[in-house]
Scaffold this active site. Structure first.
Site, PDB file in Angstrom:
ATOM      1  N   LYS A  77     -17.822  -7.376   9.899  1.00 12.26           N
ATOM      2  CA  LYS A  77     -17.839  -8.918   9.567  1.00 12.26           C
ATOM      3  C   LYS A  77     -19.089  -9.501   8.915  1.00 12.26           C
ATOM      4  O   LYS A  77     -18.881 -10.217   7.677  1.00 12.26           O
ATOM      5  CB  LYS A  77     -17.617  -9.709  10.889  1.00 12.26           C
ATOM      6  CG  LYS A  77     -17.803 -11.247  10.677  1.00 12.26           C
ATOM      7  CD  LYS A  77     -17.093 -12.112  11.831  1.00 12.26           C
ATOM      8  CE  LYS A  77     -17.688 -11.540  13.190  1.00 12.26           C
ATOM      9  NZ  LYS A  77     -19.160 -11.604  13.255  1.00 12.26           N
ATOM     10  N   THR A  79     -20.997  -7.707   7.167  1.00  5.45           N
ATOM     11  CA  THR A  79     -20.694  -6.966   5.369  1.00  5.45           C
ATOM     12  C   THR A  79     -20.019  -7.823   4.734  1.00  5.45           C
ATOM     13  O   THR A  79     -20.389  -8.043   3.693  1.00  5.45           O
ATOM     14  CB  THR A  79     -20.314  -5.517   5.600  1.00  5.45           C
ATOM     15  OG1 THR A  79     -21.397  -4.819   6.484  1.00  5.45           O
ATOM     16  CG2 THR A  79     -20.341  -4.678   4.271  1.00  5.45           C
ATOM     17  N   ARG A 100     -26.968 -15.046  11.400  1.00  6.07           N
ATOM     18  CA  ARG A 100     -28.008 -15.058  12.688  1.00  6.07           C
ATOM     19  C   ARG A 100     -28.957 -13.757  12.313  1.00  6.07           C
ATOM     20  O   ARG A 100     -28.768 -12.952  11.628  1.00  6.07           O
ATOM     21  CB  ARG A 100     -27.025 -14.681  13.707  1.00  6.07           C
ATOM     22  CG  ARG A 100     -26.178 -15.992  14.262  1.00  6.07           C
ATOM     23  CD  ARG A 100     -25.149 -15.389  15.429  1.00  6.07           C
ATOM     24  NE  ARG A 100     -24.254 -14.500  15.069  1.00  6.07           N
ATOM     25  CZ  ARG A 100     -23.643 -13.493  15.800  1.00  6.07           C
ATOM     26  NH1 ARG A 100     -23.565 -13.696  17.162  1.00  6.07           N
ATOM     27  NH2 ARG A 100     -22.738 -12.692  15.301  1.00  6.07           N
ATOM     28  N   LYS A 111     -24.753  -1.370  19.205  1.00  5.62           N
ATOM     29  CA  LYS A 111     -23.869  -2.046  17.999  1.00  5.62           C
ATOM     30  C   LYS A 111     -24.611  -1.865  16.811  1.00  5.62           C
ATOM     31  O   LYS A 111     -23.863  -1.828  15.685  1.00  5.62           O
ATOM     32  CB  LYS A 111     -23.991  -3.446  18.258  1.00  5.62           C
ATOM     33  CG  LYS A 111     -23.001  -4.263  17.264  1.00  5.62           C
ATOM     34  CD  LYS A 111     -22.903  -5.661  17.795  1.00  5.62           C
ATOM     35  CE  LYS A 111     -22.188  -6.634  16.677  1.00  5.62           C
ATOM     36  NZ  LYS A 111     -22.894  -6.783  15.529  1.00  5.62           N
ATOM     37  N   ALA A 279     -22.117 -14.340  20.745  1.00  7.23           N
ATOM     38  CA  ALA A 279     -21.025 -14.821  20.813  1.00  7.23           C
ATOM     39  C   ALA A 279     -20.010 -14.680  21.855  1.00  7.23           C
ATOM     40  O   ALA A 279     -19.211 -15.386  22.490  1.00  7.23           O
ATOM     41  CB  ALA A 279     -19.978 -14.760  19.439  1.00  7.23           C
ATOM     42  N   PHE A 307     -18.311 -12.022  16.839  1.00  6.09           N
ATOM     43  CA  PHE A 307     -16.985 -11.335  17.535  1.00  6.09           C
ATOM     44  C   PHE A 307     -15.901 -11.874  16.734  1.00  6.09           C
ATOM     45  O   PHE A 307     -15.723 -12.478  15.607  1.00  6.09           O
ATOM     46  CB  PHE A 307     -17.129 -11.325  18.895  1.00  6.09           C
ATOM     47  CG  PHE A 307     -18.256 -10.432  19.450  1.00  6.09           C
ATOM     48  CD1 PHE A 307     -18.319  -9.056  18.914  1.00  6.09           C
ATOM     49  CD2 PHE A 307     -19.429 -10.883  20.084  1.00  6.09           C
ATOM     50  CE1 PHE A 307     -19.473  -8.551  19.544  1.00  6.09           C
ATOM     51  CE2 PHE A 307     -20.363 -10.322  20.849  1.00  6.09           C
ATOM     52  CZ  PHE A 307     -20.479  -9.048  20.410  1.00  6.09           C
ATOM     53  N   PHE A 387     -11.733   0.504   4.150  1.00  4.31           N
ATOM     54  CA  PHE A 387     -12.603   1.965   4.174  1.00  4.31           C
ATOM     55  C   PHE A 387     -11.904   2.784   3.696  1.00  4.31           C
ATOM     56  O   PHE A 387     -10.616   3.002   2.946  1.00  4.31           O
ATOM     57  CB  PHE A 387     -12.316   2.151   5.819  1.00  4.31           C
ATOM     58  CG  PHE A 387     -13.240   1.411   6.619  1.00  4.31           C
ATOM     59  CD1 PHE A 387     -14.000   2.129   7.431  1.00  4.31           C
ATOM     60  CD2 PHE A 387     -12.947   0.019   6.755  1.00  4.31           C
ATOM     61  CE1 PHE A 387     -15.074   1.265   8.418  1.00  4.31           C
ATOM     62  CE2 PHE A 387     -13.823  -0.625   7.621  1.00  4.31           C
ATOM     63  CZ  PHE A 387     -14.897  -0.013   8.414  1.00  4.31           C
ATOM     64  N   TRP A 415     -18.290  -2.572   0.284  1.00  3.77           N
ATOM     65  CA  TRP A 415     -19.093  -1.676   1.076  1.00  3.77           C
ATOM     66  C   TRP A 415     -19.835  -0.751   0.028  1.00  3.77           C
ATOM     67  O   TRP A 415     -21.088  -0.634  -0.005  1.00  3.77           O
ATOM     68  CB  TRP A 415     -18.628  -0.757   2.072  1.00  3.77           C
ATOM     69  CG  TRP A 415     -19.973  -0.018   3.030  1.00  3.77           C
ATOM     70  CD1 TRP A 415     -20.290  -0.508   4.173  1.00  3.77           C
ATOM     71  CD2 TRP A 415     -20.440   1.162   2.597  1.00  3.77           C
ATOM     72  NE1 TRP A 415     -21.237   0.351   4.731  1.00  3.77           N
ATOM     73  CE2 TRP A 415     -21.271   1.271   3.871  1.00  3.77           C
ATOM     74  CE3 TRP A 415     -20.341   1.999   1.576  1.00  3.77           C
ATOM     75  CZ2 TRP A 415     -22.188   2.336   3.776  1.00  3.77           C
ATOM     76  CZ3 TRP A 415     -21.184   3.012   1.504  1.00  3.77           C
ATOM     77  CH2 TRP A 415     -22.137   3.331   2.747  1.00  3.77           C
TER      78      TRP A 415
END
Length: 563
Positions: A77, A79, A100, A111, A279, A307, A387, A415
């Site tokens: 998210k 990214t 954030r 994470k 979150a 999230f 991906f 990406w």
């Protein structure tokens, strides 16, 4: 640029990127030199009071990026948020990112960071993911100074009649440390303080963090800090920071931290990275001050909420958008083929195998998130974060499903290229169209609704629960909340991020379950009631093999093993 197939880390890509002096980024964004407070060559704080007012400029439109329920497969998210902003800039738009700050808990745990990935990152990645400009240290210090003052007041004769058994505020630490969840302090004799049971939360779950992120300016921050309830007297009356008379000291500790931090993406898009509540156990959005500053400086602000849309996005709509005029003009829900497969019952080790049927089974999770966003009066855009293992057949099926559901959707391959390349062009076009589409934003519930019914509304309308069960402790707290006049505050649900339910193992879109509320915590300064559900913890623990085991420094002092 390096191909997505190349065996390089996010850290390798970040180090190889050309990073511009922060003064250049500021100048391009219309930030004058007198508003900059430099923290080295590549990051700075912004003194918002020094920003010029542009007559007639409307606030920038807000694009909120959320996601389907996260899985170990990854959704990307942050990214996607960075890549979308870069793609909008590539399309000629005036745009800023508002994110954030990362917590050391996930960085040292499991994470990872919060600066994006691949060629869609904010820089300097190493600094941002570690101590950055010291904001979290300031928030931790303010919180723990408050608790030192509380315990000192009790020790020095207890003039406020505070009941040590009913202190609800905790000390904090910005790292996962399960051994500090429950502690006893003040042992060792009369000169060591008054013994009492205490505990630690992680800094990002603290009310100081929440008040910091919801404040609109320094004066509002002082008022929010003053309203924070730290506990109760022996006759059950709430005790606030204002009763202690220390809101000024806490504000002083935060006066520099409250200024938003300016950095840049790899593609050179200006980014404000400021504040960092989780979150799942807090409200999960960057600071209001950063979002509104970005609105002053650009025409489009791309921001994210933590999230899935059941957590961060719901809290953005019902908490942050009530605290300030930052309601989203468009919403993006991030999905991946990998995550859809996991919600469709595929084990993580088998996600590389093509499986359209699993995608079909797992799409129920995405469908509910899209339906939930629509309940706020906005039809979201679905961004499929691509991906390398995704097959054309899987992607085509998902796009066809979105079209049949009346959902605008695009595959984003950002990406490996970053938003500065063409991989995000289609998504940027869809988002620009969404910004021009009619909307009728609304909150999920009115503030006049009783707290119990607000929780029930969220549980049934957003999570799909059939009912809510309140523990005996939660029912007692409901009576306290009503007696103290706090029942018109919004609700901040603390729930596992992995499921719509309070059971992390129930993937997909479970229905017919009961949501269990074990306690309620009034956050009277932040301005919401936290509802603790299931087994969610406000001080997480580290995994068996924490990320810290991979980290080191090289001979030049550079980071090693940081993602």
């Amino acid at each position: 640029m390096t191909s997505i197939h190349a065996p390089v880390s996010d850290l390798d890509i970040a180090r190889a990127a050309r990073i511009r002096p922060i003064e250049d980024i500021a100048a391009a964004a219309g930030i004058p030199a007198e508003a900059l407070e430099l923290h080295g060559r590549y990051k700075a704080k912004i003194d918002v009071a020094q920003l010029p007012r542009v007559p007639g400029k409307a606030p920038g439109k807000v694009v909120l990026v959320s996601a389907m329920s996260p899985t170990p497969a990854g959704e990307g998210k942050s990214t996607l948020t960075v890549g979308l902003a870069d793609s909008l800039a590539r399309a000629g738009q005036s745009v800023m990112v508002a994110l954030r700050e990362p917590s050391l808990g996930p960085v040292m745990g499991m994470k990872g960071g919060a600066t994006g990935g691949g060629y869609s990152q904010v820089l300097p990645m190493e600094d941002i993911n570690l101590h950055f400009t010291g904001d979290f240290h300031a928030i931790t210090s303010a919180n723990n100074t408050l608790m030192a003052l509380v315990d000192n007041s009790i020790y020095q004769g207890n003039p406020l009649n505070i009941d040590p058994r009913r202190i609800t505020f905790k000390r904090v630490l910005d790292v996962n440390d399960r051994s500090l969840r429950d502690v006893v302090i003040g042992l060792g004799g009369p000169t060591q303080g008054v013994p009492r049971q205490d505990g630690f939360d992680i800094t990002v779950a603290s009310e100081v963090m929440a008040a910091f992120c919801l404040a609109t300016d320094l004066a509002d921050l002082r008022n929010r800090l003053a309203r924070m309830t730290i506990g109760y007297t022996y006759d059950r009356k709430p005790v606030t920071v204002a009763d202690l008379g220390v809101e000024g000291a806490l504000t002083l500790l935060l006066r520099d931290a409250v200024k938003p931090n300016l950095v840049q993406t790899i593609a050179g898009t200006p980014a404000l990275v400021h504040g960092g509540p989780f979150a799942n156990i807090a409200h999960g959005c960057n600071s209001v001050i950063a979002t509104q500053t970005a609105q002053r400086l650009s025409d489009i602000v791309v921001t994210e909420a933590g999230f899935g849309a059941d957590l961060g996005a719901e809290k953005f709509m019902d908490i942050k958008a009530r605290a300030a005029d930052v309601a989203p003009d468009a919403v993006v829900v991030v999905a991946t083929i990998r995550a859809l497969k996991m919600h469709g019952g595929v084990a993580k080790d088998n996600l590389r195998e093509p499986d359209v049927d699993a995608v079909k089974r797992g799409v129920v999770n995405l469908r509910r998130h899209v339906a939930n966003v629509r309940k706020f009066g906005i039809t979201p855009v679905v961004a499929v974060n691509k991906f390398v293992t995704d097959t054309d057949e899987e992607l085509e099926w998902l796009l066809s499903w979105c079209a049949a559901e009346g959902i605008s959707a695009a595959v984003a391959d950002i990406w490996g290229e970053g938003g500065g390349g063409p991989g995000g062009d289609d998504l940027a076009g869809k988002v620009l169209a969404a910004l021009e589409a009619p909307r009728s934003f609304r909150h999920l519930y009115p503030l006049e609704l009783p707290v119990e019914e607000k929780i029930r509304t969220i549980a049934q309308e957003i999570y799909g629960a059939c009912d809510v069960e309140f523990s005996a402790a939660a029912l007692r707290r409901l009576k306290e909340i009503q007696a103290n006049g706090w029942d018109q505050l919004p609700v901040c649900m603390a729930k596992t991020q992995y499921s719509f339910s309070d059971d992390a193992t129930r993937l997909g879109a479970p229905e017919g379950f009961t949501l269990h509320v074990r306690d309620l915590i009034p956050k009277t300064g932040a301005g919401f009631i936290v509802a603790l559900t299931g087994a969610v913890m406000t001080m997480p623990g580290l995994p068996k093999e924490p990320g810290a085991l991979r980290m080191n420094v090289d001979d030049e002092g550079g980071a090693v093993g940081l993602f």
